[in-house]
Design a protein around this motif. Structure first.
Motif, PDB file in Angstrom:
ATOM      1  N   ILE A   1       0.839  -1.196   0.000  1.00  0.00           N
ATOM      2  CA  ILE A   1       0.000   0.000   0.000  1.00  0.00           C
ATOM      3  C   ILE A   1       0.877   1.250   0.000  1.00  0.00           C
ATOM      4  CG2 ILE A   1      -1.707   1.310   1.332  1.00  0.00           C
ATOM      5  CD1 ILE A   1      -2.768  -1.415   2.344  1.00  0.00           C
ATOM      6  N   SER A   2       1.936   1.238   0.812  1.00  0.00           N
ATOM      7  CA  SER A   2       2.858   2.379   0.837  1.00  0.00           C
ATOM      8  C   SER A   2       3.606   2.496  -0.487  1.00  0.00           C
ATOM      9  CB  SER A   2       3.851   2.238   1.991  1.00  0.00           C
ATOM     10  OG  SER A   2       4.863   1.294   1.716  1.00  0.00           O
ATOM     11  N   GLU A   3       3.805   1.354  -1.151  1.00  0.00           N
ATOM     12  CA  GLU A   3       4.476   1.376  -2.454  1.00  0.00           C
ATOM     13  C   GLU A   3       3.676   2.209  -3.449  1.00  0.00           C
ATOM     14  OE1 GLU A   3       5.518  -1.873  -5.901  1.00  0.00           O
ATOM     15  OE2 GLU A   3       5.707  -2.514  -3.811  1.00  0.00           O
ATOM     16  N   ILE A   4       2.355   2.069  -3.409  1.00  0.00           N
ATOM     17  CA  ILE A   4       1.498   2.856  -4.299  1.00  0.00           C
ATOM     18  C   ILE A   4       1.626   4.336  -3.978  1.00  0.00           C
ATOM     19  CG2 ILE A   4      -0.888   3.330  -4.969  1.00  0.00           C
ATOM     20  CD1 ILE A   4      -1.514   0.381  -4.409  1.00  0.00           C
ATOM     21  N   ALA A   5       1.590   4.673  -2.680  1.00  0.00           N
ATOM     22  CA  ALA A   5       1.659   6.079  -2.267  1.00  0.00           C
ATOM     23  C   ALA A   5       2.989   6.714  -2.665  1.00  0.00           C
ATOM     24  CB  ALA A   5       1.456   6.178  -0.754  1.00  0.00           C
ATOM     25  N   PHE A   6       4.089   6.022  -2.402  1.00  0.00           N
ATOM     26  CA  PHE A   6       5.390   6.609  -2.698  1.00  0.00           C
ATOM     27  C   PHE A   6       5.702   6.605  -4.187  1.00  0.00           C
ATOM     28  CE2 PHE A   6       6.042   5.729   1.861  1.00  0.00           C
ATOM     29  CZ  PHE A   6       6.474   6.984   2.244  1.00  0.00           C
ATOM     30  N   MET A   7       5.050   5.732  -4.946  1.00  0.00           N
ATOM     31  CA  MET A   7       5.191   5.774  -6.396  1.00  0.00           C
ATOM     32  C   MET A   7       4.645   7.092  -6.933  1.00  0.00           C
ATOM     33  SD  MET A   7       6.223   3.975  -9.061  1.00  0.00           S
ATOM     34  CE  MET A   7       6.111   2.221  -8.706  1.00  0.00           C
ATOM     35  N   LEU A   8       3.546   7.572  -6.325  1.00  0.00           N
ATOM     36  CA  LEU A   8       2.960   8.847  -6.738  1.00  0.00           C
ATOM     37  C   LEU A   8       3.829  10.027  -6.300  1.00  0.00           C
ATOM     38  CD1 LEU A   8      -0.781   8.109  -5.845  1.00  0.00           C
ATOM     39  CD2 LEU A   8       0.310   7.992  -8.084  1.00  0.00           C
ATOM     40  N   LEU A   9       4.547   9.876  -5.183  1.00  0.00           N
ATOM     41  CA  LEU A   9       5.405  10.949  -4.685  1.00  0.00           C
ATOM     42  C   LEU A   9       6.758  11.010  -5.385  1.00  0.00           C
ATOM     43  CD1 LEU A   9       4.854  10.660  -0.805  1.00  0.00           C
ATOM     44  CD2 LEU A   9       4.076  12.506  -2.296  1.00  0.00           C
ATOM     45  N   LEU A  10       7.164   9.896  -5.978  1.00  0.00           N
ATOM     46  CA  LEU A  10       8.509   9.802  -6.545  1.00  0.00           C
ATOM     47  C   LEU A  10       8.826  10.871  -7.588  1.00  0.00           C
ATOM     48  CD1 LEU A  10      11.214   8.370  -6.799  1.00  0.00           C
ATOM     49  CD2 LEU A  10      10.162   6.790  -8.416  1.00  0.00           C
ATOM     50  N   PRO A  11       7.945  11.136  -8.578  1.00  0.00           N
ATOM     51  CA  PRO A  11       8.297  12.160  -9.572  1.00  0.00           C
ATOM     52  C   PRO A  11       8.616  13.514  -8.938  1.00  0.00           C
ATOM     53  CG  PRO A  11       6.418  10.889 -10.315  1.00  0.00           C
ATOM     54  CD  PRO A  11       6.662  10.482  -8.886  1.00  0.00           C
ATOM     55  N   TYR A  12       7.818  13.921  -7.949  1.00  0.00           N
ATOM     56  CA  TYR A  12       8.069  15.201  -7.271  1.00  0.00           C
ATOM     57  C   TYR A  12       9.392  15.171  -6.519  1.00  0.00           C
ATOM     58  CZ  TYR A  12       7.850  18.734  -3.608  1.00  0.00           C
ATOM     59  OH  TYR A  12       8.158  19.759  -2.754  1.00  0.00           O
ATOM     60  N   PHE A  13       9.627  14.110  -5.749  1.00  0.00           N
ATOM     61  CA  PHE A  13      10.837  14.019  -4.941  1.00  0.00           C
ATOM     62  C   PHE A  13      12.072  13.958  -5.832  1.00  0.00           C
ATOM     63  CE2 PHE A  13      13.973  12.432  -2.019  1.00  0.00           C
ATOM     64  CZ  PHE A  13      13.551  12.899  -0.774  1.00  0.00           C
ATOM     65  N   PHE A  14      11.984  13.178  -6.900  1.00  0.00           N
ATOM     66  CA  PHE A  14      13.110  13.007  -7.821  1.00  0.00           C
ATOM     67  C   PHE A  14      13.456  14.339  -8.478  1.00  0.00           C
ATOM     68  CE2 PHE A  14      15.569  11.711 -11.392  1.00  0.00           C
ATOM     69  CZ  PHE A  14      16.036  10.436 -11.148  1.00  0.00           C
ATOM     70  N   THR A  15      12.423  15.070  -8.908  1.00  0.00           N
ATOM     71  CA  THR A  15      12.636  16.344  -9.588  1.00  0.00           C
ATOM     72  C   THR A  15      13.186  17.405  -8.639  1.00  0.00           C
ATOM     73  OG1 THR A  15      10.826  15.845 -11.113  1.00  0.00           O
ATOM     74  CG2 THR A  15      11.547  18.131 -10.980  1.00  0.00           C
ATOM     75  N   LYS A  16      12.681  17.454  -7.424  1.00  0.00           N
ATOM     76  CA  LYS A  16      13.065  18.503  -6.477  1.00  0.00           C
ATOM     77  C   LYS A  16      14.428  18.248  -5.838  1.00  0.00           C
ATOM     78  CE  LYS A  16      11.378  21.152  -2.497  1.00  0.00           C
ATOM     79  NZ  LYS A  16      11.598  22.441  -3.188  1.00  0.00           N
ATOM     80  N   PHE A  17      14.725  17.008  -5.479  1.00  0.00           N
ATOM     81  CA  PHE A  17      15.929  16.710  -4.707  1.00  0.00           C
ATOM     82  C   PHE A  17      17.022  15.996  -5.504  1.00  0.00           C
ATOM     83  CE2 PHE A  17      12.467  16.956  -1.593  1.00  0.00           C
ATOM     84  CZ  PHE A  17      12.965  17.940  -0.758  1.00  0.00           C
ATOM     85  N   GLY A  18      16.680  15.456  -6.675  1.00  0.00           N
ATOM     86  CA  GLY A  18      17.684  14.820  -7.510  1.00  0.00           C
ATOM     87  C   GLY A  18      17.879  13.345  -7.204  1.00  0.00           C
ATOM     88  N   PHE A  19      18.629  12.695  -8.087  1.00  0.00           N
ATOM     89  CA  PHE A  19      18.806  11.248  -8.010  1.00  0.00           C
ATOM     90  C   PHE A  19      19.589  10.814  -6.774  1.00  0.00           C
ATOM     91  CE2 PHE A  19      21.559   7.568  -9.124  1.00  0.00           C
ATOM     92  CZ  PHE A  19      20.563   6.614  -9.190  1.00  0.00           C
TER      93      PHE A  19
END
Length: 409
Positions: A260-278
């Protein structure tokens, strides 16, 4: 993509991961309690996943990409899987069971790539469409775990003692039979590689992308991927037996919190990746691994039960922020010529080599801390992957240099 086709693909993904989650999560608990397998034997059983991942590129590269439609091979493999699962359901000794589970993983692991091939072939814009299909796979895994704990109650103490946990293999056999037959109704996905082209072992294994190792950052990421999968293997192999042994009710169902958390963090990943970097995204994932194992080491089913739940819930960060980010990074570094081979190389290194080593180490350590009454010193066991993940965290932080990665959500 037509709604009818989308519904077919979603159903395919649901069944694909329902099948995996319906037996793999409770495998260690089943083997220890029903077949009286040792920790070393349990490690051998889990390592079949890695052997399957190592062999899978040959199946896809030689057969699926060159001779037969992907959906037909998918159907045949799942029908074979149904037979093997039923034989596993009938097994009464580890020796025979091990041969069957090895054969099953060799059959099953290629299907993970095949369902992606069938899906991508129907999509005009996979970057936008695939996640909406793939999420049904996670839902399938969740439903499998909830069914085991809250519908059938197979993972409760008395049910385990009576051998009911073996019913997971029967349930999986039926689901495999269903997907095997359903696969022949899926949209046609013909091979895209010209048959006359000579195929080499180097191309099949993704070794034609070895030139990427000239990039120091990619080499550091590759080695870190192998190393971080060693502590990851501890979770797959030991988490369910650990939770059951210490007395957690409905352990398998509660472990679906991780999906369930995997689904939630999958949605957050694009924002986190873009803002904080790889680099920061990967470090957060590695740090989550350290925290998860520390929570398991010091938590219990009584007043500190919340620590166990948090440790399970961290799976979303551990998996999405590392594996999905890694796939994005690999894709950006590979270029058009090596995109597929580079992804194959990373998969071979992680699910193949990394976890193969990890399952072996986890089995050894679990054996070292096995008490005479059959229980384990879990606090000490969990400190090993926590410490190892911390070392990988530090090494990656030091040697991987920050760089800008192009990413499109």
């Amino acid at each position: 993509m037509k709604n009818a086709v989308r519904a077919q693909l979603c159903s395919m993904m649901f069944l694909e991961f329902f099948i995996w989650g319906a037996w793999f999560v409770t495998l260690g608990t089943f083997l220890g309690n029903n077949l009286q397998a040792t920790d070393g034997e349990i490690a051998l059983a889990f390592s079949t996943q890695s052997w399957g991942a190592i062999i899978a590129p040959f199946v896809i590269g030689i057969i699926a990409d060159r001779y037969f439609n992907a959906e037909r091979i998918l159907g045949v493999l799942h029908l074979l899987g149904a037979v093997l699962m039923y034989l596993m359901y009938e097994s009464s000794a580890f020796e025979g069971f091990y041969i069957l589970v090895l054969a099953y993983m060799i059959v099953y692991m290629p299907t993970l790539a095949l369902v992606n091939s069938v899906s991508f072939n129907q999509m005009k814009n996979p970057a936008k469409e695939f996640s909406l299909v793939r999420v049904f796979g996670t839902l399938g895994w969740i439903v499998a775990g909830l069914s085991i704990s809250f519908i059938f109650h197979w993972d409760k103490g008395e049910s385990i003692e009576q051998g009911f946990l073996k019913n997971t293999f029967l349930m999986t056999a039926l689901a495999s039979l269903l997907l095997g037959l359903f696969s022949f109704t899926l949209p046609k996905t013909p091979p895209k590689v010209i048959r006359s082209k000579n195929v080499t072992i180097k191309e099949i294994l993704g070794l034609d992308s070895l030139g990427l190792f000239k990039d120091r950052n990619f080499l550091v990421f590759f080695l870190s991927s192998v190393l971080i999968c060693i502590p990851l293997a501890f979770y797959y192999q030991n988490a369910n037996p650990f939770l059951v042994e210490i007395g957690m009710d409905n352990a398998t169902g509660k472990m679906t919190i991780g999906q369930i958390s995997e689904i939630a963090f999958m949605l957050l990943l694009p924002y986190f990746f873009t803002k904080f970097g790889f680099k920061k995204t990967i470090l957060v994932a590695m740090g989550a691994w350290v925290l998860r194992y520390m929570l398991f080491a010091y938590g219990n089913v009584n007043e500190l039960g919340f620590m166990l739940i948090i440790g399970i819930a961290l799976h979303g960060i551990c998996y999405d922020f590392f594996f999905v980010s890694g796939q994005i990074y690999t894709d950006s570094k590979a270029g058009e010529a090596y995109k597929s081979s580079a992804q194959g190389l990373i998969t071979l290194a992680t699910y193949g080599i990394g976890m193969l080593i990890g399952f072996w180490i986890a089995g050894k350590i679990s054996t070292w801390y096995l008490l005479e009454d059959g229980t384990h010193i879990w606090k000490t066991i969990w400190m090993y992957p926590a410490g190892f993940a911390f070392v990988v965290f530090v090494l990656f932080a030091i040697f991987f240099k920050t760089e800008k990665i192009d990413y499109q959500s």
